[in-house]
Write an enzyme that holds these catalytic residues in place. Structure first.
Site, mmCIF file in Angstrom:
data_model
loop_
_atom_site.group_PDB
_atom_site.id
_atom_site.type_symbol
_atom_site.label_atom_id
_atom_site.label_comp_id
_atom_site.label_asym_id
_atom_site.label_seq_id
_atom_site.Cartn_x
_atom_site.Cartn_y
_atom_site.Cartn_z
ATOM 1 N N ASP A 18 76.918 17.174 25.526
ATOM 2 C CA ASP A 18 76.787 18.190 26.563
ATOM 3 C C ASP A 18 76.030 17.561 27.727
ATOM 4 O O ASP A 18 74.955 16.980 27.543
ATOM 5 C CB ASP A 18 75.999 19.382 26.000
ATOM 6 C CG ASP A 18 76.515 20.703 26.524
ATOM 7 O OD1 ASP A 18 76.666 20.824 27.750
ATOM 8 O OD2 ASP A 18 76.749 21.605 25.700
ATOM 9 N N ASP B 165 78.211 21.081 31.661
ATOM 10 C CA ASP B 165 77.667 22.439 31.770
ATOM 11 C C ASP B 165 77.741 22.955 33.215
ATOM 12 O O ASP B 165 77.351 22.242 34.150
ATOM 13 C CB ASP B 165 76.194 22.380 31.319
ATOM 14 C CG ASP B 165 75.588 23.747 31.106
ATOM 15 O OD1 ASP B 165 76.070 24.489 30.240
ATOM 16 O OD2 ASP B 165 74.610 24.074 31.822
ATOM 17 N N GLU C 115 82.737 22.964 32.046
ATOM 18 C CA GLU C 115 82.523 24.396 31.870
ATOM 19 C C GLU C 115 82.493 24.983 33.271
ATOM 20 O O GLU C 115 81.618 24.653 34.063
ATOM 21 C CB GLU C 115 81.206 24.673 31.143
ATOM 22 C CG GLU C 115 81.088 26.138 30.771
ATOM 23 C CD GLU C 115 79.686 26.707 30.861
ATOM 24 O OE1 GLU C 115 79.418 27.746 30.243
ATOM 25 O OE2 GLU C 115 78.839 26.141 31.577
ATOM 26 N N HIS D 276 79.093 29.206 21.981
ATOM 27 C CA HIS D 276 77.707 29.616 21.748
ATOM 28 C C HIS D 276 77.216 30.652 22.765
ATOM 29 O O HIS D 276 76.078 31.081 22.690
ATOM 30 C CB HIS D 276 76.808 28.379 21.804
ATOM 31 C CG HIS D 276 76.792 27.765 23.178
ATOM 32 N ND1 HIS D 276 77.914 27.215 23.759
ATOM 33 C CD2 HIS D 276 75.809 27.658 24.095
ATOM 34 C CE1 HIS D 276 77.622 26.789 24.973
ATOM 35 N NE2 HIS D 276 76.351 27.041 25.204
ATOM 36 N N ASP D 277 78.054 31.013 23.735
ATOM 37 C CA ASP D 277 77.648 31.949 24.784
ATOM 38 C C ASP D 277 78.307 33.311 24.652
ATOM 39 O O ASP D 277 78.193 34.131 25.559
ATOM 40 C CB ASP D 277 78.031 31.390 26.168
ATOM 41 C CG ASP D 277 77.150 30.222 26.588
ATOM 42 O OD1 ASP D 277 76.010 30.127 26.098
ATOM 43 O OD2 ASP D 277 77.610 29.407 27.404
HETATM 44 O O1 TEU Z 1 76.573 28.616 30.429
HETATM 45 C C1 TEU Z 1 76.852 29.053 31.698
HETATM 46 C C2 TEU Z 1 77.317 30.437 31.917
HETATM 47 O O2 TEU Z 1 77.557 30.829 33.034
HETATM 48 C C3 TEU Z 1 77.470 31.403 30.865
HETATM 49 O O3 TEU Z 1 78.313 31.188 29.875
HETATM 50 C C4 TEU Z 1 76.138 31.965 30.547
HETATM 51 O O4 TEU Z 1 75.674 31.670 29.294
HETATM 52 C C5 TEU Z 1 76.167 33.453 30.636
HETATM 53 O O5 TEU Z 1 77.329 33.904 31.151
HETATM 54 C C6 TEU Z 1 75.023 33.915 31.511
HETATM 55 O O6 TEU Z 1 75.263 35.207 31.938
HETATM 56 C C7 TEU Z 1 76.037 27.353 30.247
HETATM 57 C C8 TEU Z 1 75.670 27.158 28.798
HETATM 58 O O7 TEU Z 1 76.833 27.193 28.029
HETATM 59 C C9 TEU Z 1 74.673 28.183 28.411
HETATM 60 O O8 TEU Z 1 74.357 28.140 27.049
HETATM 61 C C10 TEU Z 1 73.440 27.937 29.240
HETATM 62 O O9 TEU Z 1 72.509 28.943 29.000
HETATM 63 C C11 TEU Z 1 73.746 27.874 30.721
HETATM 64 O O10 TEU Z 1 74.893 27.130 31.034
HETATM 65 C C12 TEU Z 1 72.619 27.224 31.463
HETATM 66 O O11 TEU Z 1 72.568 25.870 31.141
#
Ligand code: TEU
Length: 657
Positions: free
Chosen positions: A196, A292, A350, A421-422
């Protein structure tokens, strides 16, 4: 090289104004995606602009169809995005383009959230030795590449997405020796490792930020956005996106938590530091990166205030000034050239908020930017957001997938995923009662493994893991859930706030991997850092490994089938019965080999349409235990017995025809 169908759409570069016709804006890749996003958020049909009468109307007409008052800020932002874009490439003129076969198009990826995967040292937190101990399990499942969520040194405010030192392993996860061993063990199994890469921000404990705060003379001051005045942007984790530092009377920008400080990609020295760090990992032998929030790295000069209409619509103010910033393409091309290309590193971005056509501008073979991107538009149905309590209608997924499969074109390659994971688990979004848990899990797997694109599994998905039965707010660990709960409690009764968190919390996907029915889920001998809810008693890898009818076994069979079947990887895809609600039917074909996939997207029995392309091969299918010939081409089905002429709840079948 494999022949593909051509995609063509003429697209004339020009300056856009309020008088521009909606259909002209819609021809611009950015206009197309932004307008669709607005329609999606507002719960309106995407076909609207294709209506010739509406298409002939000027941009200012959007006011009326969106049903809300769009301010000047909205139009300025949209026009700026369209006119800024010197992307005069027409991504849809890829006539006669061919698919270039590549390992990552053939691979099945598996995402590991290290904190929750396997605890090797008995402290309740997953770690690298834990992962190493499960590599044979993953190999047997058929996984080709792992994507590891961050394992770098971090204070852990956002579980590792707040990096303190990019070149150090967090002690909770192990040591650099453990990392080296993991890489060696993976490569020995002919598997690859994708790390990542979190370079939109660092932890406020990163030495760059500490130095930046110390003095205005510091080289690092300009690595971040440190200003005398904040703007009106809001954070993804609630509240303002600015934190005040009284020492220097400065405000620092953080799109995520207060401890995740945004980096200023305008600074060439910062960029070089980042490339050097990336090369360092590639020298070690890692195979690529998941980048990310990579589409957020270029912010509009001067960080202008965000528009309130867009802020309300999207839930975040300011987003139009960075989700597709002016230098995004330049930065990506530079990362590619400076770091990825020399090592042939794989990249998947992402890219929250990026739709199909902008996605193409980021991933088209000719662009030298990203290999693939994650679009998120399929995770919630039209008009819904993650924290809404609603049941996901798979007919929406059908329309999404048909659109992408037919229009993303072959010079870009799609990533296919349901869980990460989100997000809460897809199974639970579709079927709140989990009445058809097994069948639904298997049908989703079938779709994911037979569409055209690269599947990304998320840990536990292969077992059919579902959302957790959290009872109170103290069960949650995620900074986003905790902050959002506090924010919601100011606006509504606690019980209601809790229900929203329960619907959307990222923690549903972060509970321990369910290895066995033992206390700690076989994940840890100690008390895990986040609790499971007892589901491990009925759903775990140990039981499923011994059961040939389990979700896990089904995944294994599907992955094996995909691996040995070029038609399922590179073959063309064609949908039939497109308008037929609740049923998804498509074929994949390559060089005379054809597969037919039929799925019931509902939990009611559905009659098989009479005009399925190969209806005669569906005749007389009586028993799956019959020989292959007798089964007349049925390769896989998610129900064990009796094939009938109708489809049972979430029934899915793969035929070779
Ligand atoms: O996620 C970014 C992101 O915009 C989303 O998926 C977020 O978790 C959520 O929508 C917020 O409202 C990435 C990572 O995957 C996430 O785990 C991190 O927290 C984020 O970036 C910051 O690094």
């Amino acid at each position: 090289m494999i022949e593909t169908r051509a995609f063509e759409r003429s697209w004339e570069p020009k300056m856009y104004t309020l008088k521009s016709k909606l259909r002209d804006l819609y021809r611009h890749p950015v206009g197309y995606d932004v307008i669709n996003k607005i329609l999606l958020q507002a719960g309106l049909s995407k076909g609207l602009i294709e209506n010739p009468v509406i298409g002939a109307l000027p941009l200012s007409f959007l006011n009326r169809i969106a049903g809300k008052k769009l301010g000047n800020g909205f139009f300025d932002a949209l026009l700026a995005l369209l006119n800024q874009s010197n992307d005069r490439l027409d991504p849809y003129s890829s006539k006669d383009k061919k698919i270039t076969p590549t390992w990552w198009k053939e691979a099945v990826f598996y995402q590991i959230y290290p904190r929750s995967f396997m605890d090797g040292n008995g402290d309740g937190v997953g770690d690298l030795p834990g992962i190493i101990s499960k590599l044979d399990y993953l190999k047997e499942l058929g996984v080709d590449a792992l994507w590891l969520s961050p394992i770098y040194d971090s204070p852990g405010d956002d579980n590792g997405y707040d990096i303190r030192d990019y070149q150090k392993i967090d002690s909770q996860f192990g040591t650099m020796e453990d990392f080296d061993l993991l890489l060696t063990e993976l490569h020995a199994r002919n598997m690859r490792l994708v790390m990542d890469l979190v370079v939109n921000h660092t932890s406020d404990e990163h030495h760059w930020f500490k130095e930046a705060l110390k003095s205005s003379e510091s080289t690092y001051r300009d690595y971040y956005f440190l200003r005398k005045e904040p703007n009106n942007w809001t954070s993804f984790f609630s509240g303002s996106a600015w934190n005040h530092y009284p020492e220097e009377d400065l405000w620092g920008l953080h799109l995520f938590s207060k401890k995740q400080m945004d980096l200023n990609w305008e600074n060439p020295k910062l960029r070089q530091d980042i490339y050097q760090m990336i090369r360092w990992w590639l020298e070690k032998g890692v195979d690529g990166f998941r980048l990310d929030v990579i589409n957020y790295i270029s912010k509009e000069t001067g960080l202008p205030d965000g528009d309130s209409f867009i802020g309300n619509l999207m839930g975040f103010t300011g987003i139009e000034h960075y989700f597709y910033g002016p230098k995004l393409h330049n930065h990506l091309q530079e990362i590619q050239k400076e770091a990825f290309t020399p090592y042939q590193a794989f990249s998947v971005g992402e890219t929250p908020g990026i739709g199909m056509k902008m996605g193409k501008l980021l991933t088209d073979d000719s662009r030298g930017e990203l290999n693939m991107m994650f679009s998120f538009d399929h995770l919630e149905t039209s008009g819904h957001a993650r924290f809404d309590q609603y049941e996901y209608d798979l007919n929406y997924y059908k329309s999404y997938i048909m659109d992408w499969m037919e229009n993303f074109a072959d010079t870009s390659w799609m990533s296919l995923f349901y869980d990460n994971h989100d997000n809460p688990r897809m199974l639970s979004k579709v079927d709140h009662t989990h009445t058809h848990r097994q069948e639904l899990a298997k049908m989703l797997a079938m779709i994911q493994m037979t569409l055209k694109g690269t599947p990304f599994l998320y840990q536990g998905q292969e077992l059919g893991m579902i959302n957790k039965d959290f009872h109170e707010i103290s069960n949650f660990r995620d900074v986003e859930s905790i902050n959002k709960y506090k924010e919601l409690c100011e606006k509504m009764p606690k019980e209601e706030a809790f229900l929203q968190i329960l619907a959307g919390s990222r923690d549903h996907a972060r509970t321990p991997m369910q290895w066995s029915a033992k206390p700690g889920c076989g994940f840890s001998n100690a008390v895990p850092w986040i609790d499971s809810d007892g589901d491990e008693l009925v759903c775990n890898a140990e039981i499923q490994m011994q059961d040939s009818e389990s979700v896990l076994s089904f995944y294994r069979d599907l992955i094996a089938l995909r691996r040995k079947t070029p038609a399922l990887i590179y073959g063309d895809i064609e949908f039939t019965h497109k308008k037929r609600k609740d049923i998804l039917i498509y074929t994949r074909y390559l060089e005379g080999e054809t597969y037919l996939i039929i799925c019931n997207l509902s939990n009611d029995e559905q009659k098989l349409p009479g005009n399925v392309p190969v209806s005669e091969s569906l005749e007389g299918l009586e028993s799956l235990s019959a020989s292959a010939d007798e089964r007349k081409g049925l390769v896989l089905c998610n129900y064990p017995a009796k094939v009938m002429k109708s489809l049972r709840a979430y029934e899915g079948r793969v035929y070779r025809i």
